[in-house]
Design a protein around this motif. Structure first.
Motif, PDB file in Angstrom:
ATOM      1  N   LEU A   1       1.240  -1.227   0.009  1.00 17.95           N
ATOM      2  CA  LEU A   1      -0.246  -0.223   0.364  1.00 17.95           C
ATOM      3  C   LEU A   1       1.130   1.067  -0.375  1.00 17.95           C
TER       4      LEU A   1
ATOM      5  N   LEU B   1      -2.543   3.181   2.798  1.00 17.16           N
ATOM      6  CA  LEU B   1      -2.781   3.325   4.098  1.00 17.16           C
ATOM      7  C   LEU B   1      -3.251   3.960   5.197  1.00 17.16           C
TER       8      LEU B   1
ATOM      9  N   ILE C   1      -8.307   0.872   8.160  1.00 23.13           N
ATOM     10  CA  ILE C   1      -6.812   0.225   8.272  1.00 23.13           C
ATOM     11  C   ILE C   1      -6.350   1.116   9.442  1.00 23.13           C
ATOM     12  N   THR C   2      -4.761   0.734  10.239  1.00 21.22           N
ATOM     13  CA  THR C   2      -4.681   1.021  11.910  1.00 21.22           C
ATOM     14  C   THR C   2      -3.084   1.131  10.991  1.00 21.22           C
ATOM     15  N   PHE C   3      -2.115   1.740  11.153  1.00 23.81           N
ATOM     16  CA  PHE C   3      -1.253   2.095  10.754  1.00 23.81           C
ATOM     17  C   PHE C   3       0.190   2.302  12.124  1.00 23.81           C
TER      18      PHE C   3
ATOM     19  N   ALA D   1       1.469  -2.281   9.703  1.00 23.21           N
ATOM     20  CA  ALA D   1      -0.288  -1.874   9.300  1.00 23.21           C
ATOM     21  C   ALA D   1      -1.221  -3.053   9.791  1.00 23.21           C
TER      22      ALA D   1
ATOM     23  N   LYS E   1      -5.306  -4.176   8.340  1.00 19.96           N
ATOM     24  CA  LYS E   1      -6.502  -3.769   7.443  1.00 19.96           C
ATOM     25  C   LYS E   1      -6.990  -4.901   8.409  1.00 19.96           C
ATOM     26  N   ARG E   2      -8.393  -4.663   8.025  1.00 18.70           N
ATOM     27  CA  ARG E   2      -9.800  -5.389   8.814  1.00 18.70           C
ATOM     28  C   ARG E   2     -10.249  -5.470   7.245  1.00 18.70           C
TER      29      ARG E   2
ATOM     30  N   LYS F   1      -0.276  -5.252   6.729  1.00 25.03           N
ATOM     31  CA  LYS F   1      -0.140  -4.777   5.095  1.00 25.03           C
ATOM     32  C   LYS F   1       1.172  -4.102   5.788  1.00 25.03           C
TER      33      LYS F   1
END
Length: 166
Positions: free
Chosen positions: A36, A41, A46-48, A62, A64-65, A74
């Protein structure tokens, strides 16, 4: 080291993500790179995170749900100078625990099949990921390896709305 929510406007993070994208794309056949970019992102679901050692950026990753019970690792990347120091395991464990805490029962990922990605595949295997068929929107691709990890309900923290059903 500390892992915190990553600031996608931080120039150090932007630079490391550009290295990640460039190396991933250079080591993957055209059309087979799924890393990504900054815009990707920032998408919903998405949590990064960024991993720091003092003022030094060590790595990023990251989650990703994909569905309420399924997530995807990710954009996990550790700075070249910090590889083989345990930083990759630390970031991966963080992502795994975040997925468990979010109630996910499965965590999957896609990585390259080329030799360049062998260390990543080895790392994921050491943490219990096993080969699986393509998931989500992925299609079979000889340049991709798909892996998954079952997240045991027994290992998950209690849900605020009551116990999860198997």
């Amino acid at each position: 080291m500390r892992i915190v929510t990553g600031d996608l406007a931080d120039p150090m993070i932007v630079d490391l993500l550009q290295v990640h994208l460039a190396s991933s794309r250079a080591q993957t056949a055209p059309g087979s790179a799924h890393a990504l970019d900054l815009t990707g992102l920032q998408a919903p679901g998405i949590t990064f995170w960024a991993m720091w050692d003092g003022d030094s950026l060590v790595g990023v990753g990251a989650l990703k749900r994909l569905a309420p019970d399924h997530g995807e690792v990710k954009s996990m990347h550790i700075a070249q100078t910090r590889r083989r120091t345990g930083a990759g395991s630390l970031m991966l464990r963080h992502i795994i625990e975040a997925a468990r805490h979010a109630g996910m029962r499965r965590l999957s990922l896609e990585t390259g099949s080329w030799d360049h990605f062998r260390p990543a595949r080895t790392l994921y295997g050491k943490h219990g990921f096993v080969a699986c068929p393509p998931f989500a929107d992925y299609r079979p691709d000889p340049n991709s390896v798909f892996m998954t990890l079952a997240l045991s309900a027994a290992d998950a923290p209690p849900r605020p709305d009551g116990p999860a059903t198997p």
